[in-house]
Design a protein around this motif. Structure first.
Motif, PDB file in Angstrom:
ATOM      1  N   GLU A   1       0.540  -0.981   0.084  1.00 13.85           N
ATOM      2  CA  GLU A   1      -0.040   0.249  -0.143  1.00 13.85           C
ATOM      3  C   GLU A   1       0.270   1.103  -0.520  1.00 13.85           C
ATOM      4  N   THR A   2       2.153   0.667   0.254  1.00 11.27           N
ATOM      5  CA  THR A   2       3.187   2.598   0.051  1.00 11.27           C
ATOM      6  C   THR A   2       3.189   2.566   1.792  1.00 11.27           C
ATOM      7  N   LEU A   3       2.313   2.446   2.280  1.00 14.97           N
ATOM      8  CA  LEU A   3       2.619   2.884   4.278  1.00 14.97           C
ATOM      9  C   LEU A   3       3.980   2.551   4.339  1.00 14.97           C
ATOM     10  N   ARG A   4       4.618   1.316   4.193  1.00 10.27           N
ATOM     11  CA  ARG A   4       6.360   1.146   4.680  1.00 10.27           C
ATOM     12  C   ARG A   4       7.222   0.791   3.605  1.00 10.27           C
ATOM     13  N   LYS A   5       8.661   1.480   3.951  1.00 10.17           N
ATOM     14  CA  LYS A   5       9.118   0.881   2.273  1.00 10.17           C
ATOM     15  C   LYS A   5       9.873  -0.501   3.000  1.00 10.17           C
ATOM     16  N   PRO A   6      10.111  -0.954   2.201  1.00 12.16           N
ATOM     17  CA  PRO A   6      10.396  -2.434   2.416  1.00 12.16           C
ATOM     18  C   PRO A   6      12.110  -2.745   3.089  1.00 12.16           C
ATOM     19  N   THR A   7      13.057  -3.815   3.624  1.00 12.78           N
ATOM     20  CA  THR A   7      14.690  -3.207   3.199  1.00 12.78           C
ATOM     21  C   THR A   7      14.944  -3.921   1.614  1.00 12.78           C
TER      22      THR A   7
ATOM     23  N   GLN B   1      10.960  -6.464  -4.523  1.00  9.92           N
ATOM     24  CA  GLN B   1      10.712  -5.301  -4.891  1.00  9.92           C
ATOM     25  C   GLN B   1       9.010  -6.030  -5.004  1.00  9.92           C
ATOM     26  N   ILE B   2       7.874  -4.387  -5.201  1.00  6.15           N
ATOM     27  CA  ILE B   2       6.654  -5.084  -5.313  1.00  6.15           C
ATOM     28  C   ILE B   2       6.165  -4.350  -6.936  1.00  6.15           C
ATOM     29  N   GLU B   3       5.620  -4.713  -7.254  1.00  2.28           N
ATOM     30  CA  GLU B   3       5.015  -4.173  -8.148  1.00  2.28           C
ATOM     31  C   GLU B   3       3.435  -4.200  -7.987  1.00  2.28           C
ATOM     32  N   VAL B   4       2.634  -2.996  -8.346  1.00  4.95           N
ATOM     33  CA  VAL B   4       1.499  -2.618  -8.035  1.00  4.95           C
ATOM     34  C   VAL B   4       0.589  -1.946  -8.960  1.00  4.95           C
ATOM     35  N   ASP B   5      -0.405  -3.226 -10.182  1.00  2.69           N
ATOM     36  CA  ASP B   5      -1.198  -2.751 -11.732  1.00  2.69           C
ATOM     37  C   ASP B   5       0.310  -2.402 -12.437  1.00  2.69           C
ATOM     38  N   GLY B   6       1.415  -3.032 -12.395  1.00  6.79           N
ATOM     39  CA  GLY B   6       2.322  -2.161 -13.222  1.00  6.79           C
ATOM     40  C   GLY B   6       3.673  -1.760 -12.501  1.00  6.79           C
ATOM     41  N   LEU B   7       2.890  -1.120 -11.870  1.00  6.22           N
ATOM     42  CA  LEU B   7       3.879  -0.470 -11.337  1.00  6.22           C
ATOM     43  C   LEU B   7       4.814  -0.939  -9.960  1.00  6.22           C
ATOM     44  N   ASP B   8       6.229   0.111 -10.060  1.00  9.06           N
ATOM     45  CA  ASP B   8       6.861  -0.190  -8.966  1.00  9.06           C
ATOM     46  C   ASP B   8       6.545   1.129  -7.674  1.00  9.06           C
TER      47      ASP B   8
ATOM     48  N   LYS C   1       9.153   3.897  -7.519  1.00  8.32           N
ATOM     49  CA  LYS C   1       8.821   4.508  -8.376  1.00  8.32           C
ATOM     50  C   LYS C   1       7.885   5.218  -7.851  1.00  8.32           C
ATOM     51  N   ASN C   2       6.502   4.643  -8.322  1.00  6.95           N
ATOM     52  CA  ASN C   2       5.378   5.874  -8.859  1.00  6.95           C
ATOM     53  C   ASN C   2       4.525   5.629  -7.013  1.00  6.95           C
ATOM     54  N   SER C   3       4.751   5.659  -6.018  1.00  6.00           N
ATOM     55  CA  SER C   3       4.132   5.352  -4.760  1.00  6.00           C
ATOM     56  C   SER C   3       2.724   6.666  -5.293  1.00  6.00           C
ATOM     57  N   TRP C   4       2.543   7.911  -5.759  1.00  3.80           N
ATOM     58  CA  TRP C   4       1.880   8.660  -5.964  1.00  3.80           C
ATOM     59  C   TRP C   4       0.658   7.737  -6.602  1.00  3.80           C
TER      60      TRP C   4
END
Length: 220
Positions: free
Chosen positions: A46-52, A55-62, A65-68
């Motif tokens: 959900e972009t609320l925490r940063k991974p250590t 990678q996660i892509e949501v709907d094709g977006l990293d 890089k594309n949190s908004w």
């Protein structure tokens, strides 16, 4: 898509190198006990925490890089603390709509969740089931493609739980992809097309509820 995801807090590894994919249009469940790492995994997606690392892509977006852009495409179910206590349900919906810069009809949204008679009520005055239904309604404000639900039926009685399951099925039927965490096997079985079983930060198995139950019966 989740690939080699790790989240560490000092000495604790909350999420331990997990990978899985969620397909468009399915209800995907992450099942496991408290402390398994389910919520942390969801919060990173959900972009609320940063991974250590990983990678996660949501709907094709990293997500990094594309949190908004990711935020605009997802719906996240808020816990009680996310709702201002001095606004009515209609005012809360209007406030969320203004944040997302979308036009809504708050009464028709409340109607969908059988809450229209509560339009002038405050969130904290609602019953447990009504709170959960309202919080589901709020996730749909921005017409998201993907909905994240973190243990949405915890604390509900059996009737409230069954009602919320139906609401989640309705959201799914409307074409949404749903990712849900739960520690109830019955909930996972009733709702999910596929499941990841998670414990101590690791994913132990992924499959349909039917497959996983059959495997359990064989090993038991």
């Amino acid at each position: 898509k989740v690939k080699n995801l790790v989240k560490k807090y000092e000495d604790l590894t909350a999420v331990d190198n997990i990978s899985f994919e969620v397909y468009q249009g399915e209800i995907f469940g992450i099942l496991g006990p408290n402390g398994a790492g389910k919520t942390t995994t969801l919060e990173i997606a959900e972009t609320l925490r940063k991974p250590t690392s990983g990678q996660i892509e949501v709907d094709g977006l990293d997500i990094l890089k594309n949190s908004w852009e990711v935020k605009s495409r997802i719906g996240v179910q808020l816990q009680a603390s996310g709702f201002y206590p001095d606004l009515t349900l209609v005012e809360l919906l209007n406030m969320f709509a203004s944040l997302y810069q979308v036009e809504i009809d708050p009464i028709s949204i409340l109607k969908k969740f059988s809450l229209e008679d509560k339009k002038k009520s405050y969130f904290q005055k609602l019953s447990g089931g009504q709170k959960q239904r309202f919080s589901l309604a709020a996730t749909l404000i921005n017409n998201p493609r993907i909905i994240f639900l973190d243990e949405p039926t915890t604390g509900l009685d059996p009737q409230g739980r069954a009602n919320l399951w139906q609401e989640i099925k309705n959201i799914h039927k409307a074409g949404k992809t749903v990712i849900i965490t739960t520690h109830y096997m019955e909930e996972a079985e009733k709702l999910c097309s596929r499941l990841a079983i998670m414990d101590h930060g690791k994913i132990i198995k992924i499959g349909s509820p039917h497959q996983l139950i059959n495997e359990l019966l064989k090993t038991g």
